[in-house]
Motif scaffolding. Structure first.
Motif, PDB file in Angstrom:
ATOM      1  N   ALA A   1     -30.006 -11.830 -20.550  1.00  0.00           N
ATOM      2  CA  ALA A   1     -31.000 -10.857 -20.980  1.00  0.00           C
ATOM      3  C   ALA A   1     -31.903 -10.512 -19.813  1.00  0.00           C
TER       4      ALA A   1
ATOM      5  N   GLU B   1     -20.127 -20.466 -24.539  1.00  0.00           N
ATOM      6  CA  GLU B   1     -20.575 -19.079 -24.580  1.00  0.00           C
ATOM      7  C   GLU B   1     -21.848 -18.916 -23.750  1.00  0.00           C
ATOM      8  N   THR B   2     -21.995 -17.771 -23.121  1.00  0.00           N
ATOM      9  CA  THR B   2     -23.210 -17.481 -22.373  1.00  0.00           C
ATOM     10  C   THR B   2     -23.743 -16.115 -22.797  1.00  0.00           C
ATOM     11  N   LEU B   3     -25.054 -15.972 -22.671  1.00  0.00           N
ATOM     12  CA  LEU B   3     -25.723 -14.728 -23.021  1.00  0.00           C
ATOM     13  C   LEU B   3     -26.770 -14.470 -21.954  1.00  0.00           C
TER      14      LEU B   3
ATOM     15  N   ASP C   1     -25.896  -8.143 -32.258  1.00  0.00           N
ATOM     16  CA  ASP C   1     -25.000  -8.732 -31.253  1.00  0.00           C
ATOM     17  C   ASP C   1     -25.456 -10.158 -30.983  1.00  0.00           C
TER      18      ASP C   1
ATOM     19  N   ILE D   1     -34.610 -13.683 -24.638  1.00  0.00           N
ATOM     20  CA  ILE D   1     -33.617 -14.197 -25.580  1.00  0.00           C
ATOM     21  C   ILE D   1     -34.367 -14.840 -26.739  1.00  0.00           C
TER      22      ILE D   1
ATOM     23  N   LYS E   1     -27.030  -6.853 -18.185  1.00  0.00           N
ATOM     24  CA  LYS E   1     -26.293  -8.079 -18.498  1.00  0.00           C
ATOM     25  C   LYS E   1     -24.806  -7.990 -18.162  1.00  0.00           C
TER      26      LYS E   1
ATOM     27  N   PHE F   1     -29.934 -14.061 -29.875  1.00  0.00           N
ATOM     28  CA  PHE F   1     -29.597 -12.717 -29.423  1.00  0.00           C
ATOM     29  C   PHE F   1     -30.494 -12.323 -28.258  1.00  0.00           C
ATOM     30  N   ALA F   2     -30.073 -11.285 -27.540  1.00  0.00           N
ATOM     31  CA  ALA F   2     -30.740 -10.891 -26.299  1.00  0.00           C
ATOM     32  C   ALA F   2     -31.315  -9.491 -26.393  1.00  0.00           C
TER      33      ALA F   2
ATOM     34  N   GLN G   1     -30.848 -16.690 -18.981  1.00  0.00           N
ATOM     35  CA  GLN G   1     -29.494 -17.082 -19.382  1.00  0.00           C
ATOM     36  C   GLN G   1     -29.549 -18.138 -20.476  1.00  0.00           C
TER      37      GLN G   1
ATOM     38  N   ILE H   1     -25.079 -14.639 -31.356  1.00  0.00           N
ATOM     39  CA  ILE H   1     -24.219 -15.824 -31.379  1.00  0.00           C
ATOM     40  C   ILE H   1     -24.746 -16.746 -32.467  1.00  0.00           C
TER      41      ILE H   1
ATOM     42  N   GLU I   1     -26.882 -20.725 -22.336  1.00  0.00           N
ATOM     43  CA  GLU I   1     -25.532 -21.306 -22.271  1.00  0.00           C
ATOM     44  C   GLU I   1     -25.377 -22.314 -23.398  1.00  0.00           C
TER      45      GLU I   1
END
Length: 221
Positions: A85, A81-83, A196, A89, A24, A189-190, A74, A198, A76
């Motif tokens: 994996a 914010e973006t995450l 960790d 996710i 990531k 979370f991822a 992804q 959001i 978004e």
């Protein structure tokens, strides 16, 4: 906190999860997953033996290796914010129970009360997603390099206010849209790293889809 340069070659040594964790933070760098203990680690992502590292490292620097382009997921959020994996996710409640949200996919929408949902890549389809597919018989075919992701809803509950029709599907072009209906405790979370996360509380929206980035995994030829 480490910044990878564009011309770096990245060598995770250890468990398969190390590759997922580092993926990531990368943007096109080749990754050589090295398995130092084949008797302990499955080697799904760390597929290179220690004895092959020297030759493959030199070949990777020269750009003379086979590469698998593994699709990533992804998320978004509406706040920007973006995450990312490599595997999946998770969207739901931090307790993994009674997550409430609105789900929209391929022009259909409904309100849910469930144990949350996961959005997985072809790589992740062999992990958490596989256990859900085996339990629910909601099978999806996902290639590891296919630019698509799948979603699976965990234990959706039917009621006068919630439905259970949108339980699984493949996402390619149009993103999956989730709107939180949780006053508190909503999380995203991822790759299983719950600490960790959001926050995903009431009114927040997230779009989930295949990421534009991919993991470039070196193939041991």
């Amino acid at each position: 906190r480490f910044l990878f340069a564009a011309d770096d070659v990245v060598v995770p040594v250890g468990q398969d999860g190390l590759v997922a964790n580092v993926a990531k933070y990368l943007d096109g760098q080749p990754v050589l997953g090295v398995n130092p203990a084949p008797d302990l680690y499955d080697g799904v992502l760390v597929r290179i033996g220690v004895g092959r590292l020297g030759k493959l490292l030199a070949a990777s620097i020269a750009g003379n290796v086979g590469i698998e382009s593994r699709t990533m997921v992804q998320a978004e959020l509406d706040g920007g914010e973006t995450l990312l994996a490599l595997n999946e996710i998770f969207v739901g409640h931090r307790s993994h129970q009674s997550a409430r949200y609105r789900i929209e996919a391929e022009g259909e929408a409904e309100n849910h009360s469930s144990s949350g949902l996961i959005v997985a890549s072809g790589t992740g389809a062999t992990g958490w997603a596989r256990s859900i597919m085996e339990a629910t018989h909601l099978d999806l075919s996902l290639g590891r390099e296919e630019h698509a992701v799948g979603f699976w809803v965990r234990e959706p509950f039917p009621s006068v206010a919630t439905a259970t029709n949108l339980r699984a599907g493949k996402i390619t072009e149009s993103p999956l849209l989730i709107t939180s209906r949780m006053n508190e405790g909503g999380v995203i979370f991822a790759d299983g790293i719950e600490q960790d996360f959001i926050a995903f509380d009431w009114g927040r929206q997230v779009q989930l889809q295949p990421a534009s980035r991919a993991l470039r995994l070196v193939v041991d030829q």
